[in-house]
Design a protein around this motif. Structure first.
Motif, short mmCIF file in Angstrom:
data_model
loop_
_atom_site.label_atom_id
_atom_site.label_comp_id
_atom_site.label_asym_id
_atom_site.label_seq_id
_atom_site.Cartn_x
_atom_site.Cartn_y
_atom_site.Cartn_z
N UNK A 120 5.12 -3.73 -12.74
CA UNK A 120 6.27 -3.50 -11.93
C UNK A 120 6.08 -2.48 -11.12
N UNK A 121 6.70 -2.71 -9.46
CA UNK A 121 7.04 -3.80 -9.16
C UNK A 121 6.28 -4.85 -9.07
N UNK A 122 6.74 -5.98 -8.77
CA UNK A 122 5.68 -7.10 -8.61
C UNK A 122 6.36 -8.38 -7.99
N UNK A 123 5.56 -9.39 -7.18
CA UNK A 123 6.03 -10.34 -6.54
C UNK A 123 7.19 -11.20 -7.21
N UNK A 124 8.45 -11.17 -6.62
CA UNK A 124 9.60 -11.49 -7.04
C UNK A 124 9.65 -12.89 -7.70
N UNK A 125 8.93 -13.57 -6.98
CA UNK A 125 9.13 -15.11 -7.76
C UNK A 125 8.39 -15.18 -8.98
N UNK A 126 7.60 -14.34 -9.41
CA UNK A 126 7.02 -14.48 -10.80
C UNK A 126 8.18 -14.52 -11.85
N UNK A 127 9.20 -13.66 -11.59
CA UNK A 127 10.64 -13.88 -12.36
C UNK A 127 10.97 -15.32 -12.32
N UNK A 128 11.15 -15.97 -11.26
CA UNK A 128 11.33 -17.33 -11.00
C UNK A 128 10.66 -18.19 -11.67
N UNK A 140 5.59 -3.55 -16.87
CA UNK A 140 5.35 -2.42 -17.11
C UNK A 140 5.34 -1.54 -16.00
N UNK A 141 5.85 -0.29 -16.02
CA UNK A 141 6.31 0.32 -14.71
C UNK A 141 5.06 1.06 -14.15
N UNK A 142 4.85 0.80 -13.03
CA UNK A 142 3.98 1.72 -12.21
C UNK A 142 4.98 2.58 -11.19
N UNK A 143 4.23 3.57 -10.47
CA UNK A 143 5.20 4.74 -9.83
C UNK A 143 4.67 4.67 -8.49
N UNK A 144 5.93 5.13 -7.77
CA UNK A 144 5.66 5.44 -6.38
C UNK A 144 5.06 6.66 -6.13
N UNK A 145 5.34 7.66 -7.15
CA UNK A 145 4.73 8.78 -6.95
C UNK A 145 3.01 9.07 -6.75
N UNK A 146 2.32 7.99 -7.64
CA UNK A 146 0.87 7.67 -7.54
C UNK A 146 0.52 6.65 -6.74
N UNK A 147 1.34 6.16 -6.04
CA UNK A 147 0.96 5.10 -5.01
C UNK A 147 1.19 3.72 -5.87
N UNK A 148 1.72 3.68 -7.14
CA UNK A 148 1.84 2.32 -7.77
C UNK A 148 0.42 2.04 -8.58
N UNK A 149 -0.24 3.09 -8.83
CA UNK A 149 -1.66 2.78 -9.53
C UNK A 149 -1.45 2.14 -11.01
N UNK A 150 -2.28 1.17 -11.48
CA UNK A 150 -2.18 0.56 -12.70
C UNK A 150 -1.69 1.42 -13.70
N UNK A 151 -0.62 1.14 -14.65
CA UNK A 151 -0.42 1.86 -15.58
C UNK A 151 -1.73 2.10 -16.65
N UNK A 152 -1.30 3.08 -17.43
CA UNK A 152 -2.63 3.16 -18.43
C UNK A 152 -2.56 1.95 -19.50
N UNK A 153 -3.72 2.04 -20.11
CA UNK A 153 -4.23 0.83 -21.06
C UNK A 153 -3.27 1.23 -22.27
#
Length: 407
Positions: A120-128, A140-153
Protein backbone atom coordinates in the motif's frame (compact mmCIF):
# COMPACT_ATOMS: atom_id res chain seq x y z
CA UNK A 1 -38.24 -1.93 5.67
CA UNK A 2 -35.90 -4.63 4.27
CA UNK A 3 -32.23 -4.25 5.21
CA UNK A 4 -29.24 -4.15 2.93
CA UNK A 5 -26.45 -6.69 3.30
CA UNK A 6 -23.53 -6.45 5.70
CA UNK A 7 -21.33 -6.70 2.63
CA UNK A 8 -23.05 -3.64 1.21
CA UNK A 9 -22.52 -1.75 4.45
CA UNK A 10 -18.81 -2.56 4.46
CA UNK A 11 -18.25 -1.92 0.74
CA UNK A 12 -15.91 1.09 0.59
CA UNK A 13 -16.76 4.17 -1.43
CA UNK A 14 -14.36 5.12 -4.20
CA UNK A 15 -11.89 7.83 -3.16
CA UNK A 16 -11.62 8.65 -6.86
CA UNK A 17 -15.34 9.29 -7.41
CA UNK A 18 -16.84 10.07 -4.00
CA UNK A 19 -16.22 13.83 -4.31
CA UNK A 20 -17.97 14.03 -7.69
CA UNK A 21 -21.09 15.76 -6.27
CA UNK A 22 -18.90 18.56 -4.90
CA UNK A 23 -17.19 18.95 -8.27
CA UNK A 24 -20.58 19.07 -9.99
CA UNK A 25 -21.72 21.80 -7.62
CA UNK A 26 -18.52 23.77 -8.18
CA UNK A 27 -19.18 23.67 -11.92
CA UNK A 28 -22.77 24.82 -11.38
CA UNK A 29 -21.30 27.80 -9.54
CA UNK A 30 -19.25 28.60 -12.63
CA UNK A 31 -15.88 27.35 -11.45
CA UNK A 32 -13.42 25.68 -13.78
CA UNK A 33 -12.49 22.32 -12.20
CA UNK A 34 -9.19 20.70 -13.15
CA UNK A 35 -9.78 16.96 -12.85
CA UNK A 36 -6.63 15.38 -11.46
CA UNK A 37 -8.66 12.87 -9.45
CA UNK A 38 -9.19 10.16 -12.06
CA UNK A 39 -7.06 8.33 -14.62
CA UNK A 40 -9.13 9.45 -17.61
CA UNK A 41 -6.57 10.48 -20.25
CA UNK A 42 -7.25 13.27 -22.72
CA UNK A 43 -5.00 11.48 -25.24
CA UNK A 44 -6.94 10.56 -28.36
CA UNK A 45 -7.96 6.93 -28.81
CA UNK A 46 -6.12 5.35 -31.79
CA UNK A 47 -7.89 6.07 -35.07
CA UNK A 48 -7.84 2.41 -36.13
CA UNK A 49 -9.79 1.43 -33.03
CA UNK A 50 -12.51 4.01 -33.70
CA UNK A 51 -12.67 3.18 -37.41
CA UNK A 52 -13.21 -0.49 -36.60
CA UNK A 53 -16.38 0.50 -34.73
CA UNK A 54 -17.55 2.82 -37.50
CA UNK A 55 -17.09 0.10 -40.12
CA UNK A 56 -18.94 -2.70 -38.29
CA UNK A 57 -21.20 -4.56 -40.72
CA UNK A 58 -22.76 -7.40 -38.71
CA UNK A 59 -26.51 -7.98 -38.98
CA UNK A 60 -26.98 -9.53 -35.54
CA UNK A 61 -25.35 -8.17 -32.37
CA UNK A 62 -24.63 -11.62 -30.98
CA UNK A 63 -23.05 -13.21 -27.95
CA UNK A 64 -19.37 -14.08 -28.20
CA UNK A 65 -17.60 -17.05 -26.65
CA UNK A 66 -17.25 -16.73 -22.89
CA UNK A 67 -13.47 -16.76 -23.22
CA UNK A 68 -13.58 -14.10 -25.96
CA UNK A 69 -13.53 -14.37 -29.73
CA UNK A 70 -10.77 -16.56 -31.13
CA UNK A 71 -9.69 -13.84 -33.55
CA UNK A 72 -9.23 -11.31 -30.72
CA UNK A 73 -7.44 -13.77 -28.44
CA UNK A 74 -5.14 -14.75 -31.29
CA UNK A 75 -4.33 -11.11 -31.92
CA UNK A 76 -3.83 -10.53 -28.19
CA UNK A 77 -1.42 -13.45 -27.98
CA UNK A 78 0.67 -11.92 -30.76
CA UNK A 79 0.80 -8.63 -28.82
CA UNK A 80 1.97 -10.32 -25.61
CA UNK A 81 4.42 -12.56 -27.41
CA UNK A 82 6.16 -9.52 -28.86
CA UNK A 83 6.78 -8.75 -25.18
CA UNK A 84 8.17 -12.27 -24.61
CA UNK A 85 5.25 -13.68 -22.60
CA UNK A 86 5.22 -16.93 -24.61
CA UNK A 87 1.45 -17.49 -24.36
CA UNK A 88 -1.22 -19.11 -26.52
CA UNK A 89 -4.70 -17.78 -27.34
CA UNK A 90 -6.25 -20.47 -25.13
CA UNK A 91 -4.34 -19.03 -22.14
CA UNK A 92 -6.35 -15.79 -22.38
CA UNK A 93 -9.86 -15.08 -21.09
CA UNK A 94 -11.34 -11.80 -22.33
CA UNK A 95 -13.10 -9.83 -19.59
CA UNK A 96 -15.37 -6.85 -19.20
CA UNK A 97 -12.61 -4.44 -18.24
CA UNK A 98 -9.59 -5.12 -16.10
CA UNK A 99 -11.91 -4.98 -13.09
CA UNK A 100 -13.63 -8.20 -14.06
CA UNK A 101 -10.25 -9.87 -14.62
CA UNK A 102 -9.39 -9.05 -11.01
CA UNK A 103 -12.69 -10.28 -9.60
CA UNK A 104 -12.57 -13.51 -11.62
CA UNK A 105 -9.00 -14.12 -10.45
CA UNK A 106 -10.10 -13.65 -6.83
CA UNK A 107 -13.13 -15.91 -7.20
CA UNK A 108 -11.02 -18.56 -8.91
CA UNK A 109 -8.10 -18.65 -6.49
CA UNK A 110 -9.37 -17.41 -3.13
CA UNK A 111 -11.96 -18.71 -0.68
CA UNK A 112 -13.84 -16.52 1.83
CA UNK A 113 -11.44 -15.63 4.63
CA UNK A 114 -8.33 -16.19 2.54
CA UNK A 115 -5.73 -13.44 2.71
CA UNK A 116 -4.05 -11.46 -0.03
CA UNK A 117 -1.03 -9.24 0.62
CA UNK A 118 -0.92 -5.93 -1.24
CA UNK A 119 1.74 -3.22 -0.99
CA UNK A 120 0.00 0.00 0.00
CA UNK A 121 -0.98 2.53 -1.12
CA UNK A 122 -2.79 0.47 -3.74
CA UNK A 123 -5.52 0.82 -6.35
CA UNK A 124 -8.53 1.60 -4.20
CA UNK A 125 -10.88 -0.83 -5.93
CA UNK A 126 -8.82 -3.81 -4.73
CA UNK A 127 -10.52 -3.17 -1.40
CA UNK A 128 -13.91 -3.25 -3.10
CA UNK A 129 -13.15 -6.42 -5.05
CA UNK A 130 -11.90 -8.09 -1.87
CA UNK A 131 -15.09 -7.05 -0.05
CA UNK A 132 -17.23 -8.52 -2.85
CA UNK A 133 -15.42 -11.83 -2.53
CA UNK A 134 -15.04 -11.97 1.28
CA UNK A 135 -11.26 -11.88 0.90
CA UNK A 136 -9.07 -10.37 3.61
CA UNK A 137 -6.60 -7.68 2.47
CA UNK A 138 -3.31 -7.71 4.40
CA UNK A 139 -1.64 -4.39 3.54
CA UNK A 140 2.12 -3.98 3.63
CA UNK A 141 3.30 -0.41 3.88
CA UNK A 142 5.50 1.27 1.29
CA UNK A 143 6.82 4.74 2.01
CA UNK A 144 6.84 8.04 0.19
CA UNK A 145 10.37 8.77 1.43
CA UNK A 146 11.88 6.12 -0.89
CA UNK A 147 9.38 6.64 -3.69
CA UNK A 148 7.13 3.75 -2.58
CA UNK A 149 9.64 1.01 -3.38
CA UNK A 150 8.59 -2.59 -2.77
CA UNK A 151 8.78 -3.44 0.96
CA UNK A 152 11.41 -5.93 2.03
CA UNK A 153 10.75 -9.64 1.66
CA UNK A 154 11.27 -9.96 5.42
CA UNK A 155 8.32 -7.62 5.92
CA UNK A 156 6.22 -9.74 3.56
CA UNK A 157 7.09 -12.88 5.49
CA UNK A 158 5.89 -11.33 8.74
CA UNK A 159 2.38 -11.16 7.25
CA UNK A 160 2.19 -14.66 5.81
CA UNK A 161 -0.16 -17.06 7.58
CA UNK A 162 -1.77 -20.38 6.57
CA UNK A 163 -4.59 -18.25 5.11
CA UNK A 164 -2.28 -16.29 2.79
CA UNK A 165 -2.90 -17.32 -0.81
CA UNK A 166 -1.77 -14.45 -3.04
CA UNK A 167 0.15 -11.23 -3.51
CA UNK A 168 -1.21 -8.46 -5.73
CA UNK A 169 1.13 -6.05 -7.47
CA UNK A 170 0.33 -3.24 -9.88
CA UNK A 171 3.30 -2.44 -12.09
CA UNK A 172 3.82 0.41 -12.89
CA UNK A 173 1.87 1.23 -9.79
CA UNK A 174 -1.43 2.97 -9.38
CA UNK A 175 -1.52 5.25 -7.37
CA UNK A 176 2.21 5.90 -6.85
CA UNK A 177 3.69 5.48 -10.34
CA UNK A 178 6.46 3.31 -8.89
CA UNK A 179 8.06 0.93 -11.41
CA UNK A 180 9.20 -2.35 -9.87
CA UNK A 181 12.69 -3.53 -10.77
CA UNK A 182 13.72 -7.00 -11.92
CA UNK A 183 15.44 -7.52 -8.56
CA UNK A 184 12.22 -6.73 -6.68
CA UNK A 185 10.24 -9.13 -8.86
CA UNK A 186 12.88 -11.87 -8.52
CA UNK A 187 12.55 -11.49 -4.76
CA UNK A 188 8.77 -11.86 -5.04
CA UNK A 189 9.28 -14.95 -7.18
CA UNK A 190 11.30 -16.64 -4.45
CA UNK A 191 8.62 -15.73 -1.91
CA UNK A 192 5.82 -17.11 -4.09
CA UNK A 193 7.68 -20.37 -4.63
CA UNK A 194 8.62 -20.72 -0.96
CA UNK A 195 5.04 -20.28 0.30
CA UNK A 196 3.18 -21.54 -2.80
CA UNK A 197 1.42 -18.24 -3.45
CA UNK A 198 -0.26 -16.77 -6.50
CA UNK A 199 1.07 -13.51 -7.88
CA UNK A 200 -1.72 -11.38 -9.35
CA UNK A 201 -0.02 -8.91 -11.69
CA UNK A 202 -2.08 -5.86 -12.64
CA UNK A 203 -0.39 -4.51 -15.77
CA UNK A 204 -2.77 -1.75 -16.88
CA UNK A 205 0.10 0.74 -17.28
CA UNK A 206 2.67 -1.48 -18.98
CA UNK A 207 3.23 0.95 -21.87
CA UNK A 208 3.95 3.91 -19.61
CA UNK A 209 7.53 3.58 -18.37
CA UNK A 210 9.81 6.61 -18.39
CA UNK A 211 13.47 7.63 -18.42
CA UNK A 212 14.52 4.58 -20.43
CA UNK A 213 13.46 2.14 -17.70
CA UNK A 214 12.18 -1.28 -18.77
CA UNK A 215 8.98 -2.98 -17.73
CA UNK A 216 9.36 -6.44 -16.21
CA UNK A 217 6.43 -8.80 -15.74
CA UNK A 218 6.32 -11.86 -13.48
CA UNK A 219 5.51 -13.61 -16.78
CA UNK A 220 9.16 -13.02 -17.71
CA UNK A 221 10.44 -15.01 -14.73
CA UNK A 222 11.08 -18.71 -15.36
CA UNK A 223 9.60 -21.10 -12.82
CA UNK A 224 6.50 -19.04 -12.00
CA UNK A 225 4.27 -20.46 -14.71
CA UNK A 226 1.78 -22.02 -12.27
CA UNK A 227 1.73 -18.97 -9.98
CA UNK A 228 1.24 -15.91 -12.19
CA UNK A 229 -2.09 -14.43 -13.22
CA UNK A 230 -1.85 -11.29 -15.34
CA UNK A 231 -4.79 -8.87 -15.27
CA UNK A 232 -4.85 -6.33 -18.07
CA UNK A 233 -7.05 -3.76 -19.81
CA UNK A 234 -7.21 -1.64 -22.96
CA UNK A 235 -8.42 1.34 -20.91
CA UNK A 236 -5.09 3.06 -20.39
CA UNK A 237 -2.97 1.58 -23.17
CA UNK A 238 -5.25 2.91 -25.91
CA UNK A 239 -6.93 5.71 -23.96
CA UNK A 240 -10.16 3.72 -24.24
CA UNK A 241 -11.49 3.67 -20.67
CA UNK A 242 -15.10 3.46 -21.81
CA UNK A 243 -14.53 0.29 -23.82
CA UNK A 244 -14.59 -1.83 -20.65
CA UNK A 245 -12.39 -4.51 -22.19
CA UNK A 246 -9.68 -6.44 -20.41
CA UNK A 247 -8.28 -9.93 -20.05
CA UNK A 248 -6.96 -12.52 -17.63
CA UNK A 249 -3.84 -14.43 -18.67
CA UNK A 250 -2.26 -17.46 -17.05
CA UNK A 251 -0.41 -20.64 -18.00
CA UNK A 252 -1.99 -22.48 -15.08
CA UNK A 253 -4.51 -24.85 -16.70
CA UNK A 254 -6.55 -25.42 -13.52
CA UNK A 255 -6.89 -21.68 -13.03
CA UNK A 256 -7.96 -21.26 -16.66
CA UNK A 257 -10.61 -23.97 -16.57
CA UNK A 258 -12.02 -22.66 -13.29
CA UNK A 259 -11.93 -19.01 -14.36
CA UNK A 260 -13.79 -19.97 -17.52
CA UNK A 261 -16.72 -21.21 -15.41
CA UNK A 262 -17.03 -17.77 -13.86
CA UNK A 263 -16.73 -16.22 -17.32
CA UNK A 264 -19.52 -18.49 -18.57
CA UNK A 265 -21.72 -17.43 -15.66
CA UNK A 266 -21.65 -13.83 -16.84
CA UNK A 267 -22.03 -15.00 -20.48
CA UNK A 268 -19.50 -12.95 -22.46
CA UNK A 269 -17.60 -9.74 -22.97
CA UNK A 270 -18.96 -7.26 -25.54
CA UNK A 271 -18.69 -8.02 -29.24
CA UNK A 272 -18.17 -4.42 -30.38
CA UNK A 273 -15.44 -3.89 -27.79
CA UNK A 274 -13.56 -6.96 -28.99
CA UNK A 275 -13.77 -5.81 -32.61
CA UNK A 276 -12.29 -2.48 -31.53
CA UNK A 277 -9.69 -4.19 -29.31
CA UNK A 278 -8.56 -6.42 -32.14
CA UNK A 279 -8.04 -3.41 -34.39
CA UNK A 280 -6.18 -1.59 -31.62
CA UNK A 281 -3.39 -4.17 -31.63
CA UNK A 282 -2.32 -2.85 -35.03
CA UNK A 283 -1.70 0.59 -33.52
CA UNK A 284 1.77 1.67 -34.73
CA UNK A 285 4.66 2.07 -32.29
CA UNK A 286 4.80 5.76 -33.15
CA UNK A 287 1.52 6.27 -31.29
CA UNK A 288 3.02 4.94 -28.04
CA UNK A 289 6.28 6.81 -28.53
CA UNK A 290 4.34 10.07 -28.87
CA UNK A 291 2.15 9.29 -25.87
CA UNK A 292 5.13 8.31 -23.74
CA UNK A 293 6.90 11.55 -24.60
CA UNK A 294 3.78 13.55 -23.73
CA UNK A 295 3.29 11.85 -20.38
CA UNK A 296 6.96 12.31 -19.51
CA UNK A 297 6.57 16.02 -20.20
CA UNK A 298 3.45 16.23 -18.06
CA UNK A 299 5.05 14.27 -15.23
CA UNK A 300 8.01 16.63 -15.20
CA UNK A 301 5.75 19.67 -15.04
CA UNK A 302 3.71 18.25 -12.18
CA UNK A 303 6.56 16.87 -10.07
CA UNK A 304 8.68 19.99 -10.49
CA UNK A 305 5.82 22.32 -9.59
CA UNK A 306 4.84 20.29 -6.53
CA UNK A 307 8.35 20.06 -5.12
CA UNK A 308 8.77 23.83 -5.44
CA UNK A 309 5.80 24.41 -3.14
CA UNK A 310 6.59 24.99 0.51
CA UNK A 311 5.97 21.89 2.62
CA UNK A 312 5.18 19.62 -0.35
CA UNK A 313 7.06 16.45 -1.30
CA UNK A 314 6.44 14.36 -4.40
CA UNK A 315 8.64 11.43 -5.56
CA UNK A 316 9.41 11.24 -9.27
CA UNK A 317 7.44 8.23 -10.58
CA UNK A 318 8.95 5.80 -13.07
CA UNK A 319 5.69 4.89 -14.79
CA UNK A 320 1.89 5.08 -15.09
CA UNK A 321 0.47 8.62 -14.97
CA UNK A 322 -0.03 9.26 -11.29
CA UNK A 323 1.81 10.82 -8.40
CA UNK A 324 1.19 10.63 -4.68
CA UNK A 325 2.32 13.80 -2.93
CA UNK A 326 2.43 14.76 0.73
CA UNK A 327 0.98 18.19 1.46
CA UNK A 328 1.20 20.44 4.54
CA UNK A 329 -2.41 19.73 5.47
CA UNK A 330 -4.26 18.29 8.45
CA UNK A 331 -6.56 15.94 6.55
CA UNK A 332 -6.59 15.03 2.85
CA UNK A 333 -10.30 14.22 2.74
CA UNK A 334 -11.20 17.58 4.28
CA UNK A 335 -8.73 19.43 2.07
CA UNK A 336 -9.94 17.87 -1.19
CA UNK A 337 -13.57 18.65 -0.30
CA UNK A 338 -12.63 22.20 0.78
CA UNK A 339 -10.94 22.74 -2.58
CA UNK A 340 -14.24 22.07 -4.33
CA UNK A 341 -16.65 23.65 -1.84
CA UNK A 342 -14.90 26.72 -0.52
CA UNK A 343 -11.88 27.59 -2.66
CA UNK A 344 -11.32 29.14 -6.03
CA UNK A 345 -8.47 31.03 -7.62
CA UNK A 346 -9.46 33.13 -10.59
CA UNK A 347 -12.66 31.08 -10.58
CA UNK A 348 -10.72 27.81 -10.85
CA UNK A 349 -10.12 24.88 -8.53
CA UNK A 350 -8.58 21.41 -8.54
CA UNK A 351 -10.13 18.02 -7.90
CA UNK A 352 -7.79 15.41 -6.39
CA UNK A 353 -8.21 11.99 -4.79
CA UNK A 354 -7.44 11.78 -1.05
CA UNK A 355 -4.76 9.14 -0.61
CA UNK A 356 -6.48 7.73 2.49
CA UNK A 357 -8.68 5.70 0.17
CA UNK A 358 -5.63 3.99 -1.31
CA UNK A 359 -4.51 2.62 2.05
CA UNK A 360 -6.04 -0.18 4.09
CA UNK A 361 -4.11 0.82 7.21
CA UNK A 362 -6.26 3.17 9.27
CA UNK A 363 -4.83 6.68 9.48
CA UNK A 364 -2.29 6.18 6.68
CA UNK A 365 -2.05 8.74 3.91
CA UNK A 366 -3.90 11.38 5.93
CA UNK A 367 -1.76 14.17 4.42
CA UNK A 368 -1.32 12.70 0.93
CA UNK A 369 -3.24 13.07 -2.32
CA UNK A 370 -3.13 11.23 -5.62
CA UNK A 371 -3.02 13.28 -8.79
CA UNK A 372 -3.30 12.00 -12.35
CA UNK A 373 -1.35 13.93 -14.95
CA UNK A 374 -3.90 13.25 -17.66
CA UNK A 375 -4.49 16.88 -18.61
CA UNK A 376 -2.54 18.90 -21.16
CA UNK A 377 0.55 20.78 -20.03
CA UNK A 378 -1.16 24.19 -19.97
CA UNK A 379 -3.99 22.95 -17.76
CA UNK A 380 -1.54 21.16 -15.46
CA UNK A 381 0.41 24.37 -14.96
CA UNK A 382 -2.77 26.29 -14.18
CA UNK A 383 -3.88 23.56 -11.78
CA UNK A 384 -0.56 23.76 -9.92
CA UNK A 385 -0.83 27.55 -9.58
CA UNK A 386 -4.31 27.00 -8.21
CA UNK A 387 -3.10 24.36 -5.73
CA UNK A 388 -0.24 26.52 -4.48
CA UNK A 389 -2.62 29.38 -3.80
CA UNK A 390 -4.99 27.01 -2.02
CA UNK A 391 -2.28 25.66 0.26
CA UNK A 392 -1.31 29.20 1.22
CA UNK A 393 -4.76 29.94 2.69
CA UNK A 394 -6.08 26.52 3.70
CA UNK A 395 -7.32 26.80 7.32
CA UNK A 396 -5.96 23.35 8.18
CA UNK A 397 -2.45 23.96 6.89
CA UNK A 398 0.22 22.16 8.93
CA UNK A 399 3.70 23.62 9.06
CA UNK A 400 5.60 20.45 9.96
CA UNK A 401 3.87 17.40 8.43
CA UNK A 402 6.47 14.98 9.81
CA UNK A 403 5.83 16.18 13.34
CA UNK A 404 2.08 16.00 12.77
CA UNK A 405 2.33 12.39 11.58
CA UNK A 406 4.28 11.43 14.70
CA UNK A 407 1.49 12.90 16.80
Amino acid sequence: MPKISNKGIHMPASPIRKLAPFADQAKKEGKKVYHLNIGQPDIETPEGMLNAIKNIDFKVWAYTSSEGTLSYRTKLASYYNKLNYGIKPEEIIVTTGGSEAITIAMMTCLDPGDEVIIPEPFYANYNGFACQNDVVVKPIMSFIENGFALPSIADFEKLITPKTKAIIICNPNNPTGYLYSRKELEDLKLLALKYDLYIFSDEAYREFCYDGESFISPMHLAGLEEHVIVMDTVSKRYSACGARLGCLITKNKKVLSTALKFAQARLSAGLVEQIAGEAAIDTPDEYFEKVNKEYTHRRNILVSALNKMEGVFCPNPGGAFYVVASLPIDNADKFCQWMLEDFSFENQTVMMAPATGFYATKGAGYNQVRMAYVLNADDLQKAMICLENALAIYPGRVINTTAAQEN
